[in-house]
Write a protein that holds these residues in place. Sequence first.
Motif, short mmCIF file in Angstrom:
data_model
loop_
_atom_site.label_atom_id
_atom_site.label_comp_id
_atom_site.label_asym_id
_atom_site.label_seq_id
_atom_site.Cartn_x
_atom_site.Cartn_y
_atom_site.Cartn_z
N LYS A 266 0.84 -1.21 0.00
CA LYS A 266 0.00 0.00 0.00
C LYS A 266 0.87 1.26 0.00
O LYS A 266 0.55 2.24 -0.67
N ILE A 267 1.97 1.22 0.75
CA ILE A 267 2.88 2.37 0.76
C ILE A 267 3.46 2.60 -0.63
O ILE A 267 3.48 3.73 -1.14
N LEU A 268 3.91 1.52 -1.27
CA LEU A 268 4.45 1.64 -2.64
C LEU A 268 3.38 2.12 -3.61
O LEU A 268 3.66 2.93 -4.50
N GLU A 269 2.16 1.63 -3.43
CA GLU A 269 1.07 2.06 -4.29
C GLU A 269 0.84 3.57 -4.15
O GLU A 269 0.68 4.28 -5.15
N ILE A 270 0.87 4.08 -2.92
CA ILE A 270 0.67 5.52 -2.69
C ILE A 270 1.81 6.33 -3.30
O ILE A 270 1.58 7.36 -3.95
N VAL A 271 3.05 5.87 -3.13
CA VAL A 271 4.19 6.57 -3.72
C VAL A 271 4.10 6.53 -5.25
O VAL A 271 4.32 7.55 -5.93
N THR B 93 1.41 8.94 -6.38
CA THR B 93 1.87 10.33 -6.25
C THR B 93 2.78 10.71 -7.42
O THR B 93 2.63 11.77 -8.03
N CYS B 94 3.73 9.84 -7.73
CA CYS B 94 4.62 10.09 -8.87
C CYS B 94 3.83 10.15 -10.18
O CYS B 94 4.10 10.98 -11.05
N GLY B 95 2.84 9.27 -10.31
CA GLY B 95 2.00 9.27 -11.51
C GLY B 95 1.21 10.56 -11.66
O GLY B 95 1.06 11.08 -12.77
N MET B 96 0.70 11.09 -10.56
CA MET B 96 -0.03 12.35 -10.61
C MET B 96 0.89 13.50 -11.00
O MET B 96 0.52 14.35 -11.82
N LEU B 97 2.09 13.52 -10.43
CA LEU B 97 3.06 14.56 -10.79
C LEU B 97 3.42 14.46 -12.28
O LEU B 97 3.54 15.48 -12.97
N ALA C 14 7.28 6.37 -11.29
CA ALA C 14 5.97 5.75 -11.10
C ALA C 14 5.91 4.38 -11.77
O ALA C 14 5.39 3.41 -11.19
N SER C 15 6.46 4.28 -12.95
CA SER C 15 6.42 3.01 -13.68
C SER C 15 7.28 1.95 -13.03
O SER C 15 6.89 0.76 -13.00
N ALA C 16 8.42 2.31 -12.49
CA ALA C 16 9.29 1.33 -11.83
C ALA C 16 8.58 0.72 -10.62
O ALA C 16 8.61 -0.50 -10.41
N ILE C 17 7.92 1.56 -9.84
CA ILE C 17 7.17 1.05 -8.68
C ILE C 17 6.01 0.16 -9.15
O ILE C 17 5.76 -0.90 -8.58
N THR C 18 5.35 0.60 -10.19
CA THR C 18 4.19 -0.12 -10.69
C THR C 18 4.56 -1.50 -11.25
O THR C 18 3.81 -2.45 -11.07
N VAL C 19 5.71 -1.61 -11.89
CA VAL C 19 6.16 -2.92 -12.38
C VAL C 19 6.18 -3.92 -11.23
O VAL C 19 5.64 -5.03 -11.33
N PHE C 20 6.81 -3.53 -10.16
CA PHE C 20 6.91 -4.41 -8.99
C PHE C 20 5.53 -4.80 -8.47
O PHE C 20 5.24 -5.98 -8.23
N LEU C 21 4.66 -3.82 -8.30
CA LEU C 21 3.33 -4.09 -7.74
C LEU C 21 2.47 -4.95 -8.67
O LEU C 21 1.76 -5.85 -8.21
N TYR C 22 2.52 -4.67 -9.95
CA TYR C 22 1.68 -5.43 -10.89
C TYR C 22 2.11 -6.89 -10.96
O TYR C 22 1.27 -7.77 -11.12
N ILE C 23 3.38 -7.17 -10.85
CA ILE C 23 3.81 -8.57 -10.82
C ILE C 23 3.25 -9.24 -9.57
O ILE C 23 2.74 -10.36 -9.62
N GLU C 24 3.30 -8.54 -8.47
CA GLU C 24 2.77 -9.07 -7.21
C GLU C 24 1.28 -9.37 -7.31
O GLU C 24 0.78 -10.35 -6.76
N PHE C 25 0.53 -8.54 -8.06
CA PHE C 25 -0.92 -8.70 -8.17
C PHE C 25 -1.36 -9.42 -9.46
O PHE C 25 -2.52 -9.38 -9.84
#
Length: 191
Positions: free
Chosen positions: A5-10, A13-17, A36-47
């Motif tokens: 959830k913390i990574l998702e929020i970060v 935030t980067c995506g909005m900026l 934003a994309s680097a964080i999202t890669v990690f999360l999307y693999i997890e989900f």
Amino acid sequence: MDIFKILEIVGVTCGMLYLLLIIRENIWCWLFGILASAITVFLYIEFKLYLEAGLNFYYILAGIYGWIFWSRHKNKDRKTPVTDWIPRSHLLVLFAGTLLSLGLGQIMDLHTDSPRPFIDAGLTIFSFTATYMEARKVLSTWYYWFILNGVSVWLHIDRGLYFYAALSVFYTFMCIVGYLEWKKSYTSQTV
């Protein structure tokens, strides 16, 4: 709150900026897009959104390309000019994108545990094109993103990624703002 959830929020935030800066045609958008994309890669693999993860890896590369392209193609106002495509280009994209989405969706359906393989495939294929258009500052990219982000709202809710769903809602409405801002730039260039 867990680390996801913390990574998702970060990431959100980067995506909005990123979005706010790209609407303003500010080259620093690419840095926030890459983060934003680097964080999202990690999360999307997890989900288990594998194609979306791959797409976000592409976004990292496209961010680098966009930064370089915008740096090298500046006009007298120190901005990269906004352009647009002819209708035939869009018809080709829609036809090829649909065929590729169906093929990729079938592959994902047969070989992964993706719960929404055809939606994931369609979003991935058409996002490749929309991202390329964005990096090249093609005005009509905002039409593509409006539809893609709208569909992403549903997909994120379906996967329980509520912050990303909220971001997709924000992105969907901001596509209107982005289009209007880029349209002003496009019109001022042709006058």
